[in-house]
Design an enzyme around this catalytic site. Structure first.
Site, PDB file in Angstrom:
ATOM      1  N   SER A  27     -33.992 -27.389   7.774  1.00 23.57           N
ATOM      2  CA  SER A  27     -35.187 -26.773   8.353  1.00 23.57           C
ATOM      3  C   SER A  27     -36.454 -27.303   7.697  1.00 23.57           C
ATOM      4  O   SER A  27     -37.473 -27.547   8.368  1.00 23.57           O
ATOM      5  CB  SER A  27     -35.120 -25.252   8.220  1.00 23.57           C
ATOM      6  OG  SER A  27     -35.236 -24.830   6.863  1.00 23.57           O
ATOM      7  N   LYS A  28     -36.412 -27.532   6.396  1.00 23.58           N
ATOM      8  CA  LYS A  28     -37.594 -28.050   5.696  1.00 23.58           C
ATOM      9  C   LYS A  28     -37.810 -29.540   6.001  1.00 23.58           C
ATOM     10  O   LYS A  28     -38.959 -29.998   6.062  1.00 23.58           O
ATOM     11  CB  LYS A  28     -37.454 -27.818   4.193  1.00 23.58           C
ATOM     12  CG  LYS A  28     -37.454 -26.344   3.798  1.00 23.58           C
ATOM     13  CD  LYS A  28     -38.756 -25.653   4.187  1.00 23.58           C
ATOM     14  CE  LYS A  28     -38.837 -24.236   3.651  1.00 23.58           C
ATOM     15  NZ  LYS A  28     -40.116 -23.574   3.956  1.00 23.58           N
TER      16      LYS A  28
ATOM     17  N   ALA B 151     -28.670 -25.602   5.745  1.00 21.67           N
ATOM     18  CA  ALA B 151     -29.573 -25.101   6.785  1.00 21.67           C
ATOM     19  C   ALA B 151     -31.013 -25.079   6.285  1.00 21.67           C
ATOM     20  O   ALA B 151     -31.943 -25.474   6.999  1.00 21.67           O
ATOM     21  CB  ALA B 151     -29.144 -23.705   7.224  1.00 21.67           C
ATOM     22  N   TYR B 152     -31.199 -24.611   5.054  1.00 17.65           N
ATOM     23  CA  TYR B 152     -32.540 -24.591   4.462  1.00 17.65           C
ATOM     24  C   TYR B 152     -33.101 -26.003   4.351  1.00 17.65           C
ATOM     25  O   TYR B 152     -34.246 -26.268   4.748  1.00 17.65           O
ATOM     26  CB  TYR B 152     -32.470 -23.941   3.084  1.00 17.65           C
ATOM     27  CG  TYR B 152     -33.783 -23.893   2.346  1.00 17.65           C
ATOM     28  CD1 TYR B 152     -34.748 -22.940   2.672  1.00 17.65           C
ATOM     29  CD2 TYR B 152     -34.058 -24.793   1.317  1.00 17.65           C
ATOM     30  CE1 TYR B 152     -35.962 -22.894   1.979  1.00 17.65           C
ATOM     31  CE2 TYR B 152     -35.263 -24.750   0.636  1.00 17.65           C
ATOM     32  CZ  TYR B 152     -36.208 -23.800   0.969  1.00 17.65           C
ATOM     33  OH  TYR B 152     -37.402 -23.761   0.289  1.00 17.65           O
ATOM     34  N   SER B 153     -32.304 -26.930   3.834  1.00 10.74           N
ATOM     35  CA  SER B 153     -32.758 -28.307   3.665  1.00 10.74           C
ATOM     36  C   SER B 153     -33.093 -28.937   5.006  1.00 10.74           C
ATOM     37  O   SER B 153     -34.114 -29.631   5.149  1.00 10.74           O
ATOM     38  CB  SER B 153     -31.680 -29.132   2.954  1.00 10.74           C
ATOM     39  OG  SER B 153     -31.415 -28.619   1.663  1.00 10.74           O
TER      40      SER B 153
END
Length: 241
Positions: free
Chosen positions: A151-152, A147-149
């Site tokens: 979003s970035k 999810a972090y990857s």
């Protein structure tokens, strides 16, 4: 010595109460800018600083805070989207929908809402600098941080679109992709993840928030005049491996 000149410039920094965001606020102020700090946490007081509690996932709250900042400053020159979370680490199949949505809402949708709200004031002036803090994860994809990857990666794509959309307006938009930086956000990651990513850094150390802030200050300045839609790595060499 700080040679970036931001005297007379007005800036908004999301996520400016701590970590990389706080270092950016300090550096912009040292360079002469007046800064509005948006965060869900209380930040430090400073002369001339406009500090507000703002949930950047709330469309109405962002619009109201933007109107207040522009009215207080009389203009807006700089927006730095630094607010973000890593969220839990784990296999994608184990992610809850709530965790996924929270990470994407804060990191990507929050950056979208703040940027969308800033553009009209910058267009009115015919000048603006938008800097979004992405991550090396958005370029490479960190295992167990889907999810972090994602979003970035979305932030990087948004900035590349903005560079083209705003090219004739006087507004430049760029992104920074840090590697591992010494902030409290590392506490959201498992010790195994921290050690794994540190092992991939050729300079054999984590970065400092002040180093990200220095790059941000240049991108936020008039000295940055022929770069837009770009992504600047600050990863201790990890990005070239």
């Amino acid at each position: 010595m700080n040679r970036i000149d931001l005297a007379g410039r007005f800036a908004i920094v999301t996520g400016g109460a701590g970590g990389i965001g706080a270092a950016i606020v300090e550096r912009l102020e040292q360079s002469g800018a007046r800064v509005a700090v948006w965060d869900v946490r209380q930040g430090a007081e400073a002369p001339g600083r406009l500090r507000r509690i703002v949930d950047i996932t709330d469309e109405e709250a962002v619009s109201a805070a933007m109107a207040e900042a522009v009215a207080a400053f009389g203009a807006l020159d700089i927006l730095v989207n630094a607010a973000g979370i890593t969220g839990p680490t784990g296999a994608l199949e184990d992610y809850t929908l709530a965790d996924w949505r929270r990470i994407v809402d804060i990191n990507l949708t929050g950056s979208f809402l703040a940027t969308r709200a800033a553009i009209p004031a910058m267009k009115a002036k015919g000048y603006g600098r938008i800097v979004c803090i992405a991550s090396i994860a958005g370029k490479e994809g960190n295992p167990y941080m889907a999810a972090y990857s994602a979003s970035k990666a979305g932030i990087i794509a948004m900035v590349r679109c903005l560079g083209r959309e705003l090219a004739e307006t006087g507004i430049l938009a760029n992104a920074i992709a840090p590697g591992q930086i010494a902030t409290d956000i590392l506490k959201q990651m498992s010790p195994e993840s921290v050690d794994f990513f540190r092992s991939k850094i050729p300079l054999k150390r984590v970065g400092e928030p002040s180093e990200v802030a220095a790059l941000t200050a240049w991108l936020a300045s008039a000295d940055c005049s022929f770069s837009t839609g770009a992504v600047y790595d600050i990863s201790g060499g990890r990005a070239v491996c």
